[in-house]
Every structure is written in C-alpha cells, then in structure tokens.
Scaffold this active site. Structure first.
Site, PDB file in Angstrom:
ATOM      1  N   ILE A  37       0.810  -1.212   0.000  1.00  0.00           N
ATOM      2  CA  ILE A  37       0.000   0.000   0.000  1.00  0.00           C
ATOM      3  C   ILE A  37       0.854   1.277   0.000  1.00  0.00           C
ATOM      4  CG2 ILE A  37      -0.272   0.071   2.533  1.00  0.00           C
ATOM      5  CD1 ILE A  37      -2.873   1.077  -0.145  1.00  0.00           C
ATOM      6  N   SER A  59      12.720  -2.455   6.866  1.00  0.00           N
ATOM      7  CA  SER A  59      12.086  -3.745   6.626  1.00  0.00           C
ATOM      8  C   SER A  59      12.683  -4.748   7.591  1.00  0.00           C
ATOM      9  CB  SER A  59      12.359  -4.177   5.179  1.00  0.00           C
ATOM     10  OG  SER A  59      11.977  -5.516   4.987  1.00  0.00           O
ATOM     11  N   ARG A  60      11.986  -5.877   7.754  1.00  0.00           N
ATOM     12  CA  ARG A  60      12.578  -6.935   8.580  1.00  0.00           C
ATOM     13  C   ARG A  60      13.817  -7.498   7.890  1.00  0.00           C
ATOM     14  NH1 ARG A  60       7.535 -10.722   8.809  1.00  0.00           N
ATOM     15  NH2 ARG A  60       7.529  -9.959   6.668  1.00  0.00           N
ATOM     16  N   LEU A  97       1.830  -1.705   8.823  1.00  0.00           N
ATOM     17  CA  LEU A  97       2.133  -3.084   9.227  1.00  0.00           C
ATOM     18  C   LEU A  97       0.843  -3.876   9.340  1.00  0.00           C
ATOM     19  CD1 LEU A  97       4.821  -2.245  11.941  1.00  0.00           C
ATOM     20  CD2 LEU A  97       5.207  -3.379   9.726  1.00  0.00           C
ATOM     21  N   HIS A 102       0.007  -2.888  14.804  1.00  0.00           N
ATOM     22  CA  HIS A 102      -0.165  -1.419  14.783  1.00  0.00           C
ATOM     23  C   HIS A 102       0.135  -0.786  16.140  1.00  0.00           C
ATOM     24  CE1 HIS A 102      -2.987  -1.129  11.014  1.00  0.00           C
ATOM     25  NE2 HIS A 102      -1.840  -1.709  10.760  1.00  0.00           N
ATOM     26  N   LYS A 120      -5.215   2.087   9.049  1.00  0.00           N
ATOM     27  CA  LYS A 120      -6.460   1.572   9.609  1.00  0.00           C
ATOM     28  C   LYS A 120      -6.412   0.049   9.550  1.00  0.00           C
ATOM     29  CE  LYS A 120      -8.226  -0.188   6.629  1.00  0.00           C
ATOM     30  NZ  LYS A 120      -7.746  -1.329   5.821  1.00  0.00           N
TER      31      LYS A 120
HETATM   32  N1  LIG Z   1      -5.486   2.740   3.453  1.00  0.00           N
HETATM   33  C1  LIG Z   1      -5.616   1.817   2.523  1.00  0.00           C
HETATM   34  O1  LIG Z   1      -6.155   2.049   1.444  1.00  0.00           O
HETATM   35  C2  LIG Z   1      -5.054   0.491   2.779  1.00  0.00           C
HETATM   36  C3  LIG Z   1      -4.623   0.177   4.038  1.00  0.00           C
HETATM   37  N2  LIG Z   1      -4.074  -1.026   4.276  1.00  0.00           N
HETATM   38  C4  LIG Z   1      -3.612  -1.305   5.631  1.00  0.00           C
HETATM   39  O2  LIG Z   1      -2.192  -1.290   5.605  1.00  0.00           O
HETATM   40  C5  LIG Z   1      -1.663  -2.354   6.378  1.00  0.00           C
HETATM   41  C6  LIG Z   1      -0.777  -3.191   5.487  1.00  0.00           C
HETATM   42  O3  LIG Z   1      -1.540  -3.815   4.476  1.00  0.00           O
HETATM   43  P1  LIG Z   1      -0.876  -4.356   3.120  1.00  0.00           P
HETATM   44  O4  LIG Z   1      -0.152  -3.258   2.433  1.00  0.00           O
HETATM   45  O5  LIG Z   1      -1.893  -5.085   2.372  1.00  0.00           O
HETATM   46  O6  LIG Z   1       0.146  -5.402   3.729  1.00  0.00           O
HETATM   47  P2  LIG Z   1       1.426  -6.124   3.135  1.00  0.00           P
HETATM   48  O7  LIG Z   1       1.308  -7.566   3.501  1.00  0.00           O
HETATM   49  O8  LIG Z   1       1.684  -5.765   1.713  1.00  0.00           O
HETATM   50  O9  LIG Z   1       2.554  -5.450   3.985  1.00  0.00           O
HETATM   51  C7  LIG Z   1       2.704  -5.590   5.352  1.00  0.00           C
HETATM   52  C8  LIG Z   1       4.188  -5.434   5.643  1.00  0.00           C
HETATM   53  O10 LIG Z   1       4.372  -5.610   7.027  1.00  0.00           O
HETATM   54  C9  LIG Z   1       5.645  -6.175   7.262  1.00  0.00           C
HETATM   55  N3  LIG Z   1       5.463  -7.230   8.256  1.00  0.00           N
HETATM   56  C10 LIG Z   1       5.942  -7.189   9.527  1.00  0.00           C
HETATM   57  N4  LIG Z   1       5.608  -8.289  10.198  1.00  0.00           N
HETATM   58  C11 LIG Z   1       4.928  -9.077   9.345  1.00  0.00           C
HETATM   59  C12 LIG Z   1       4.359 -10.355   9.457  1.00  0.00           C
HETATM   60  N5  LIG Z   1       4.417 -11.068  10.598  1.00  0.00           N
HETATM   61  N6  LIG Z   1       3.741 -10.854   8.391  1.00  0.00           N
HETATM   62  C13 LIG Z   1       3.654 -10.162   7.243  1.00  0.00           C
HETATM   63  N7  LIG Z   1       4.197  -8.933   7.069  1.00  0.00           N
HETATM   64  C14 LIG Z   1       4.830  -8.393   8.120  1.00  0.00           C
HETATM   65  C15 LIG Z   1       6.169  -6.666   5.940  1.00  0.00           C
HETATM   66  O11 LIG Z   1       7.216  -5.791   5.523  1.00  0.00           O
HETATM   67  P3  LIG Z   1       8.750  -6.068   5.720  1.00  0.00           P
HETATM   68  O12 LIG Z   1       8.958  -7.525   5.542  1.00  0.00           O
HETATM   69  O13 LIG Z   1       9.363  -5.238   4.678  1.00  0.00           O
HETATM   70  O14 LIG Z   1       9.120  -5.634   7.104  1.00  0.00           O
HETATM   71  C16 LIG Z   1       5.023  -6.504   4.973  1.00  0.00           C
HETATM   72  O15 LIG Z   1       5.446  -6.089   3.707  1.00  0.00           O
HETATM   73  C17 LIG Z   1      -2.860  -3.056   6.982  1.00  0.00           C
HETATM   74  O16 LIG Z   1      -3.085  -2.540   8.264  1.00  0.00           O
HETATM   75  C18 LIG Z   1      -4.015  -2.686   6.084  1.00  0.00           C
HETATM   76  O17 LIG Z   1      -5.254  -2.639   6.776  1.00  0.00           O
HETATM   77  C19 LIG Z   1      -3.875  -1.911   3.282  1.00  0.00           C
HETATM   78  C20 LIG Z   1      -4.294  -1.653   2.008  1.00  0.00           C
HETATM   79  C21 LIG Z   1      -4.994  -0.461   1.676  1.00  0.00           C
HETATM   80  O1  LIG Z   2      -7.796  -0.377   3.213  1.00  0.00           O
HETATM   81  C1  LIG Z   2      -8.055  -1.091   2.288  1.00  0.00           C
HETATM   82  O2  LIG Z   2      -8.585  -0.540   1.180  1.00  0.00           O
HETATM   83  C2  LIG Z   2      -8.560  -1.180  -0.048  1.00  0.00           C
HETATM   84  C3  LIG Z   2      -8.730  -2.653   0.070  1.00  0.00           C
HETATM   85  O3  LIG Z   2      -8.393  -3.236  -1.144  1.00  0.00           O
HETATM   86  C4  LIG Z   2      -7.897  -3.239   1.155  1.00  0.00           C
HETATM   87  O4  LIG Z   2      -8.334  -4.551   1.413  1.00  0.00           O
HETATM   88  C5  LIG Z   2      -7.960  -2.524   2.422  1.00  0.00           C
HETATM   89  O5  LIG Z   2      -6.953  -2.949   3.300  1.00  0.00           O
END
Ligand SMILES: NC(=O)C1=CN([C@@H]2O[C@H](COP(=O)(O)OP(=O)(O)OC[C@H]3O[C@@H](n4cnc5c(N)ncnc54)[C@H](OP(=O)(O)O)[C@@H]3O)[C@@H](O)[C@H]2O)C=CC1
Ligand SMILES: O=C1OC[C@@H](O)[C@H](O)[C@H]1O
Length: 416
Positions: A37, A59-60, A97, A102, A120
């Site tokens: 995202i 990143s991790r 994350l 969070h 969120k």
């Molecule tokens: N506002 C919006 O429109 C959106 C909001 N979101 C929110 O953003 C957050 C992330 O979503 P999204 O981008 O889909 O997530 P991703 O899975 O793409 O990314 C999450 C990142 O968190 C890190 N991470 C740390 N611990 C873990 C773990 N145990 N398992 C997996 N990943 C871990 C990783 O990065 P690394 O390995 O580099 O440390 C990973 O790339 C969520 O809270 C989601 O609700 C998501 C999409 C849209």
């Molecule tokens: O916040 C979000 O908005 C777009 C959706 O695709 C996603 O699931 C969600 O995390």
C-alpha cells in the site's frame, strides 16, 4: 464519454502528479515496512507535497529495504524498524504493518518522539486503542501527532456528502447502509488478512470503512449491534477469520445502519461479482410545510434518499445522488393522490464547494488530502479542519469489537 475521459485523466494525474521541489523544512517521513500500500498511500502523495520527504524505509530484511529504497529513490534504508525509529533525522513515520502490530509499533514510534500516521484499523481492539491513546496523552507537550490513516474521511467528496446528510441527522434518518467489497482472488492465500494472529478478517479490513461511514453519517455511536452474519474463510485463520460480513446497528434516534462487505467477493458459481462501493442514507417521510403543490385537505410529503457511489476511492470517480420522492396525500385517509421524484447528481473532487483557501487539485487522492492534514497538524495549521481524534479511533474499534462479539467470533488480539 466526458465522465470516462475525466476519470481517465484523474487516474493518470493521481498516479503521476506534479512534483514540486521540497521545502528546506520538509517533514522527513520514514516508512515501517515494504507494504504494497506504500506507493499509493504515502510515496506518491508525498511526491506532490513540497513539505514532505520520504527519507527512509525499514524492513525486517535489509536486502528488501535496500531494493525498495532503490526502486522508490529513498535516501536511507534499515534492516529493522527499531533502527529507523532510532534515526534522529526522521520526524514522522507511516505505519502500514499488519493490523496486529499497529499498537506496538505506534507506541514505539511515539516513544522515539516521531509523529505517527497509523494505518487503519487503528489497533487490534478497543482496549488496545484506549491504551495507545492513554500513552499518547501521557507524553509531555508538545506531543507528537498520532493519526489513524482513515483516508476517505479526509476527501472533500465525503465531507460534501456528510454536509447533505447533516440536516437529516436529528431523528430523520430511517436507515443507512454501507457496502464495500474486494473481489475473490485479489488477496493471495498467504495474505496478512487471512491470519488471525495478525488481526486479520474482512471486518477489520474493509468492514472498518463501512462502520466509519455509518458513524460519520449518524454523527454518533451505535447503541447496539442488532445482528451480525459472517462468512468464514475456508483455508486459514484457525477458523476465526471472516471473509465476508453483514451487520445491523441501532443508532440513537431510531435509525438503523447496516454494513455489507467481503474480501473474497464472488457471485453465483464463483463468478466475479463487481459491486461499486456505496453509502445510502434514507430519510423519513416529512411534511413540506406551506407547499403550493398541496390543495385543500391535502398534505405534501417528501422523502430524501442520498447515495454516494465509490465512497472509499472518490478521487478516481464518484457520484452523489440526491433523490427526493414527493407524495401528495389526502389528509383525511392518507390516500395517495399524486407522486413524483426529483433527482440530481453532484460531485466534489476538490474543496472548491466549501470556498476554502485550500489549493487542492484533481491529482489529490484521499491519501493526499489526509497527508495534507497530517502535515498541517504537525505544523499547527488548520487546513480543511478535518481530523480523526484518538477518541474517534477508540469508538471505531469498539464498534468492530462489538460486531465480532455479536457474530460470536473472538475480538482481535495485539502482538509485538
Ligand atoms: N489505506 C488503505 O487504502 C489500505 C490500508 N491497508 C492497511 O495497511 C496495512 C498493510 O496492508 P498491506 O499493504 O496489504 O500489507 P502487506 O502484507 O503488503 O505489507 C505488510 C508489511 O508488514 C511487514 N510485516 C511485519 N511483520 C509481518 C508479518 N508477521 N507478516 C507479514 N508482514 C509483516 C512486511 O514488511 P517487511 O517484511 O518489509 O518488514 C510486509 O510487507 C494493513 O493494516 C491494512 O489494513 C492496506 C491496504 C490499503
Ligand atoms: O484499506 C483497504 O482498502 C482497499 C482494500 O483493497 C484493502 O483490502 C484494504 O486494506
């Protein structure tokens, strides 16, 4: 045709906005993780903001951070979130994350004195949200800024829609519904959304948009969850992760709100089922006093229904319908003599409708509007005035917890 062309233009302009030079005092933002995202939510919006620089990513994995920094032209990278938080050159962090992490990382970032833009849903549950807000409030002034990244709530179109709803709020909303889904297959089997341990589930993910929309529409909190039906995810989440949710809420004043959403939306026989996200607000029938359309012994009644299509992503395209259904009834026995409907459609891609001094443009996505307000808050400026307080985020999490409880599913847990 005109709508299609302007939508295509906006899609292009949002993805390739103008990139003005940065101010010497630009806020230096670090990103915790390489989440997908990031580019939509912070990197592209920051590129068009002269007061924000994406200065570091963590990143991790150091290799992943380095590759990510190279791809997006980010100056510094770190192989752990702690290292980024320890960098005194970083003013603020964006935290995308998994939900379950969070609260922990927001608190760590606040402890390190960073302003926090937290994705969120705010935390895993309401008590966690309360603890985070208490911690924030306990910090000495001037406190860093803490904001839940609830982007759509900052967009002028959503605010315009709410301005239309406002006169109906006092006891005049009969029902409201919010619907937002993502197609089946969009999230892979190993997605964070399917992990109970990471506070996954449809309600936490897209459901939170619909709940926030209802809370904004009614301008208050639900009194009770009347019912909650969940569709469970088949292959993951230890049998505790919802892939679809429908729920009904009683709001003060008699109005009922409902949500409907899925992160694995499909139609009959597993075929795709595309549904444009929407919020609908249906008012009670009210008398049009002094109407010249009603004759002797007749009453003129009007019911207003407001609908906003694409409330979560209004920057690409949205439509707001104001539908008034008029009825002339005989006062003595309520017999309908005549009825007709009047409808008009509105849009609000910028703050121009409010006649504010905000210099926004078509390339401002919901995320860009939110970023503007985050930076305004850091700099003590008013901007559009839209804000989401810690108290609001706690109430939002409480509505999520109550819905899970009604559905007999466990409230999500936090982890570090
Ligand atoms: N506002 C919006 O429109 C959106 C909001 N979101 C929110 O953003 C957050 C992330 O979503 P999204 O981008 O889909 O997530 P991703 O899975 O793409 O990314 C999450 C990142 O968190 C890190 N991470 C740390 N611990 C873990 C773990 N145990 N398992 C997996 N990943 C871990 C990783 O990065 P690394 O390995 O580099 O440390 C990973 O790339 C969520 O809270 C989601 O609700 C998501 C999409 C849209
Ligand atoms: O916040 C979000 O908005 C777009 C959706 O695709 C996603 O699931 C969600 O995390």
């Amino acid at each position: 045709m005109g709508v299609l062309i302007s939508t295509l233009y906006r899609i292009w302009a949002i993805n390739y906005p103008p990139t003005p030079p940065k101010n010497s005092s630009a806020i230096r933002v670090g990103i915790l993780s390489t989440a997908w995202i990031n580019s939509l939510a912070i990197i592209t919006p920051s590129s068009s903001h002269p007061g924000v620089t994406i200065a570091a990513v963590a990143s991790r994995s150091l290799e992943r951070a380095a590759a990510y920094a190279e791809r997006f032209g980010i100056e510094k990278w770190y192989g752990s979130y702690e290292e980024l938080l320890a960098d005194p050159g970083i003013d603020a962090v964006y935290i995308p994350l998994p939900n379950g992490l969070h609260a922990h990382w927001a608190q760590r970032a606040l402890e390190a004195g960073k302003h926090v833009l937290l994705e969120k849903p705010f935390t895993s549950n309401a008590s966690c949200a309360q603890a985070l807000v208490n911690f924030h409030n306990s910090l000495p002034e001037p406190r860093p800024v803490l904001l839940e990244a609830f982007h759509f709530r900052f967009h002028p179109a959503w605010r315009f829609f709410l301005s239309l709803v406002a006169p109906m709020r006092k006891d005049r909303i009969e029902e409201a519904s919010a619907q937002f889904s993502v197609q089946s297959g969009f999230f892979k089997p190993n997605d964070i959304r399917w992990e109970f341990d990471l506070a996954g589930g449809a309600l936490m993910d897209i459901g939170t948009y619909s709940i926030a929309a209802l809370r904004d529409v009614f301008g208050t909190e639900p009194e009770e969850v009347l019912g909650a039906d969940v569709r469970m995810h088949e292959n993951g989440g230890e049998g505790k992760v919802d892939e679809g949710v429908k729920a009904w809420y009683q709001f003060p004043g008699g109005g009922v709100g409902s949500i409907d959403g899925s992160i694995a939306e499909r139609g009959w026989f597993g075929l795709p089922r595309i549904r444009i996200p929407k919020v609908m607000v249906k008012g009670k029938e009210v008398e049009v006093k002094g109407s010249d359309r009603a004759g002797n012994g007749e009453v003129h009644l009007k019911r207003r229904t407001l609908t906003m299509w694409n409330f979560p992503g209004p920057h690409f395209w949205h439509s707001i319908q104001i539908l008034d259904q008029h009825t002339i009834r005989r006062a003595a026995d309520g017999l309908t003599i005549k009825s007709w409907a009047e409808s008009e459609y509105k849009t609000a891609y910028t703050w121009a409708w409010m006649a504010t001094k905000i210099q926004d443009a078509a390339h401002w996505s919901t995320y860009r509007h939110m970023l503007d307000q985050f930076i305004n808050k850091v700099q003590g400026k008013e901007g559009s005035g839209v804000w989401i307080s810690g108290e609001d985020s706690i109430k939002q999490m409480k509505a999520i917890d109550d819905t899970y409880e009604k559905a007999r599913l466990p409230v999500r847990l936090a982890r570090s």
